[in-house]
Motif scaffolding. Structure first.
Motif, short mmCIF file in Angstrom:
data_model
loop_
_atom_site.label_atom_id
_atom_site.label_comp_id
_atom_site.label_asym_id
_atom_site.label_seq_id
_atom_site.Cartn_x
_atom_site.Cartn_y
_atom_site.Cartn_z
N LEU A 139 0.84 -1.10 0.03
CA LEU A 139 -0.12 -0.02 0.03
C LEU A 139 0.98 1.34 0.15
CD1 LEU A 139 -3.08 -0.61 2.70
CD2 LEU A 139 -2.70 -0.77 -0.01
N LEU A 140 0.85 2.16 -1.07
CA LEU A 140 1.50 3.34 -0.86
C LEU A 140 0.75 4.27 -0.20
CD1 LEU A 140 2.63 3.58 -4.56
CD2 LEU A 140 3.27 2.14 -2.56
N ALA A 141 1.27 5.44 0.44
CA ALA A 141 0.75 6.36 1.17
C ALA A 141 1.01 7.66 0.34
CB ALA A 141 1.47 6.72 2.57
N LEU A 142 -0.52 8.05 -0.18
CA LEU A 142 -0.64 9.22 -0.94
C LEU A 142 -0.90 10.41 -0.13
CD1 LEU A 142 -2.71 7.85 -4.07
CD2 LEU A 142 -0.22 7.64 -3.55
N PRO A 143 -0.82 11.72 -0.81
CA PRO A 143 -1.05 12.73 0.18
C PRO A 143 -2.63 12.49 0.40
CG PRO A 143 -0.64 13.17 -2.03
CD PRO A 143 -0.19 11.93 -1.89
N ARG A 144 -3.02 13.46 1.37
CA ARG A 144 -4.33 13.46 1.81
C ARG A 144 -5.00 12.18 2.20
NH1 ARG A 144 -6.37 18.28 0.17
NH2 ARG A 144 -5.47 19.28 -1.72
#
Lengths: 258, 433
Positions: A139-144
């Motif tokens: 799982l990649l952490a994206l902004p917001r």
């Protein structure tokens, strides 16, 4: 989670944001934490630098029986020595922080390793969900606060974001008892870095709101007028269905409803 | 005495002057109106009557409108539209005919539009472009674009890669495209935003591929020297300017006084991309649904905000859940106890940065408007057509909130149901295959 994969966490010396003291780096600590939850004590924790640094004991205190240190001066480039280590030892997953807290902190090291090794790199990982059949779901952490699921084939390099689980507390006693396996590192000095001028950070100037008005009346208007969006569409007479549809279309167009 | 002829002599009427001075005289108004236009004093000087300037305001106080706000409004109401014509001032063109060099700016384009960060970097690119003759600033953007004002943001040439393969998480395809651009144009500089929206990631990949040492977190750049932050922003590093730069926000001022051509620039078909397509090591599985209420209000992307106009709170919460929006509230709703304090938007609450802000029953106190200053799109549902929120909104709906929210919830549920159906159908197909 199969225990027969080789996970390496790369750690560096951190810097406390207020006091500036050496500490366990925030994101590297999370990388060690993620490795520990994946494979437990089979995790290899790797540091390139001075093996006498007491901060390494803080990593060891997270429950590591041993640490591998590639002994080299702190002014030397870590890429080549890490490359040699990763080529020699079988590795499936390499975990690092996104950016170091000392030095240039460019965040380029994982990219250079990935480019040289020809491995894929997944940036800003929040979680490694599963590893199966030579593939990992991450799982990649994206902004917001958003997350993206990505499937990546082993071996790969992952940089660990601040959204990953927090590093566990470090215990002093086990940290002091941990064994260090010290290997000889390179002594390739980073010449370009030596040429740069380094000074304490100056506060950046705040951007001023420049009003390009010709007359005093225009400047007064710019200073006092309320910001008005202008050009907005107003729906008055339509039925509630049409109004709701118009709002919903806008939400779809902006892709906030997926 | 012969020098003075009767025609040249200024004739004064002392009685009229006396009436004009005496405001209580019954003939005062008529005398004044007869003398409007030009009035001469006793020595022949042009006199201006300060009492005639301005108008009487609504509560009987004299107002002088030096900014001409009301006269332009009046002109608009009269159908002349003078002020809108005056606003459409055409900016001077900045034209690069035959570019000798290129500066590539790779934009984040969050939501398909240039961000403020992107515009600052375009401004910096033009600063760098002035150091040589005939350098064109080229914007490289991926995926869908909704931006309409490339010309005003300072884009001389545009490379828009809109293919399906560049959408979502596609660093390999994007990197292949950048490599193609590198071999075709060999730009003077590559400028990237040092942002979490993918700019820093792509820049690092390109730098590693090309074997260049980039400047990261740069904030003061000219043709020879660059000042970057380092060591978790505690030191400044002064170094020679490299070809690849990752720039912090507010590194330069955005372009605002010139117009640019924004001509499309063609690149050759991507051979490397097709080759790598089959053996991609990373597969994008799409976005994951996250719990919208767990996202901090300050960084939420889509906020459904409630104010005094909400009566049915259960319906509001249901609408937020159906739309997948983070809940916000105005101060009144919080003070009345309907929403928790940490959900308050505005000066004494949270300053939000949402891309879409849906304000239901909020009329828009100035403290609230400050809090939503950075939102891109504002949608208002309100019964009062004259309130400030409706003026600020990009789409305003004048209606009672209950009916519209009910319809919205219905629409969102129908949309989700149809999406689930199609995805389950696709799943069946792939199983059969």
């Amino acid at each position: 989670m199969p225990p027969n994969i080789n996970v390496v966490s790369l750690v560096s010396i951190g810097r406390h944001p207020q006091s500036g003291r050496a500490r366990r780096a925030e994101q590297d600590g999370r990388a060690v934490e993620l490795g520990l939850t994946m494979v437990g004590e089979a995790l290899t924790v790797l540091h390139a630098g001075n093996p006498q640094n007491p901060v390494l004991r803080q990593y060891a205190g997270m429950g590591l029986p041993s640490l591998t240190v590639l002994d080299q001066a702190s002014s030397c480039d870590a890429v080549s020595v890490l490359l040699r280590y990763l080529r020699k030892n079988p590795t499936d997953i390499v975990l690092t922080g996104v950016r170091a807290e000392r030095g240039e902190s460019s965040g380029m090291l994982p990219y250079l390793l990935a480019e040289q090794l020809g491995w894929p790199l997944v940036p800003k990982v929040a979680e490694i969900v599963s590893v199966q059949d030579g593939k990992a779901d991450v799982l990649l952490a994206l902004p917001r606060g958003q997350r993206r699921s990505v499937q990546v084939s082993l071996p790969f390099i992952a940089t660990i974001d601040n959204a990953a689980p927090e590093a566990r507390q470090s215990a002093f006693g086990p940290g002091s008892r941990a064994l260090f396996s010290i290997q000889k590192g390179d002594n390739l000095a980073d010449d370009a870095f030596m040429e740069w001028k380094i000074s304490p950070a100056k506060p950046r100037p705040k951007r001023l709101k420049v009003v390009k008005a010709k007359t005093a009346a225009d400047r007064m208007k710019a200073a006092t007028a309320k910001p008005v969006g202008g050009g907005g569409k107003i729906m008055k007479q339509e039925s509630p269905e049409e109004k709701a549809q118009a709002i919903f279309d806008l939400l779809l167009e902006e892709k906030v409803i997926r | 005495m012969s020098d003075f002829s009767l025609e040249e002599m200024l004739r004064r009427d002392p009685r009229n002057e006396w009436i004009a001075r005496n405001r209580l005289h019954p003939l005062h108004d008529t005398v004044l109106s007869a003398e409007q236009g030009e009035r001469r004093g006793p020595s022949g000087l042009l006199r201006k009557d300060p009492h005639l300037v301005g108008f009487i305001g609504p509560n009987g106080i004299k107002r002088i409108d030096r900014a001409d706000v009301f006269s332009s409004v009046g002109a608009e109401l009269a159908g002349k539209k003078r002020s809108t014509e005056a606003k459409a001032v055409s900016l001077p063109w900045h034209i690069v005919e035959n570019p000798a060099g290129y500066i590539m700016v790779v934009a984040d384009m969050v939501g398909g539009r240039l961000t403020r960060h992107d515009k600052d970097i375009l401004g910096l690119a033009h600063q760098l472009a002035t150091e040589k003759a005939a350098v064109a600033v080229v914007l490289v953007c991926f995926g869908e674009s909704k931006e309409t004002q490339f010309d005003l943001a300072g884009v001389d040439r545009l490379i828009h890669l809109a293919g399906q393969e560049f959408n979502g998480f596609a660093p390999e395809a994007r990197l292949a495209a950048l490599e193609q651009i590198e071999t075709q144009f060999y730009p003077d500089y590559w400028l990237f935003p040092d942002s979490v929206n993918g700019g820093a990631d792509l820049a690092s990949r390109l730098a590693a591929r090309l074997g260049e040492r980039p400047a990261t977190q740069a904030w003061q750049v000219n043709g020879t020297q660059t000042l970057c932050r380092g060591a978790s922003s505690s030191v400044d590093i002064r170094r020679a300017t490299p070809r690849i730069l990752m720039l912090l926000e507010e590194c330069a001022d955005a372009i605002d006084s010139t117009r640019h051509q924004a001509l499309p620039l063609q690149i050759k078909p991507l051979a490397a991309l097709k080759k790598s397509n089959g053996s991609s090591k990373m597969l994008d599985r799409g976005m994951i649904d996250v719990d919208a209420s767990a996202v901090p209000l300050a960084e939420a992307e889509f906020i459904l905000s409630a104010g005094n106009g909400i009566h049915n709170w259960n319906q509001f919460h249901a609408a937020a859940a159906a739309l997948g929006a983070t809940e916000g509230a105005s101060r009144v709703a919080v003070d009345d106890g309907f929403m928790p304090r940490e959900r308050q938007v505005g000066a004494s609450g949270t300053w939000v940065t949402a891309r879409v802000y849906l304000a239901v029953g909020i009329s828009g106190a100035i403290q609230h408007m400050q809090g939503i200053g950075q939102c891109d799109k504002v949608v208002a549902i309100n019964t009062d057509a004259g309130c400030d929120m409706v003026k600020r909104a990009d789409l305003a709906v004048i209606a009672d909130s209950d009916a519209v929210l009910a319809e919205l919830t219905k629409l969102a549920n129908a949309f989700m149901a149809s999406k689930q159906q199609t995805s389950s159908k696709q799943g069946e197909k792939s199983d059969a295959a």
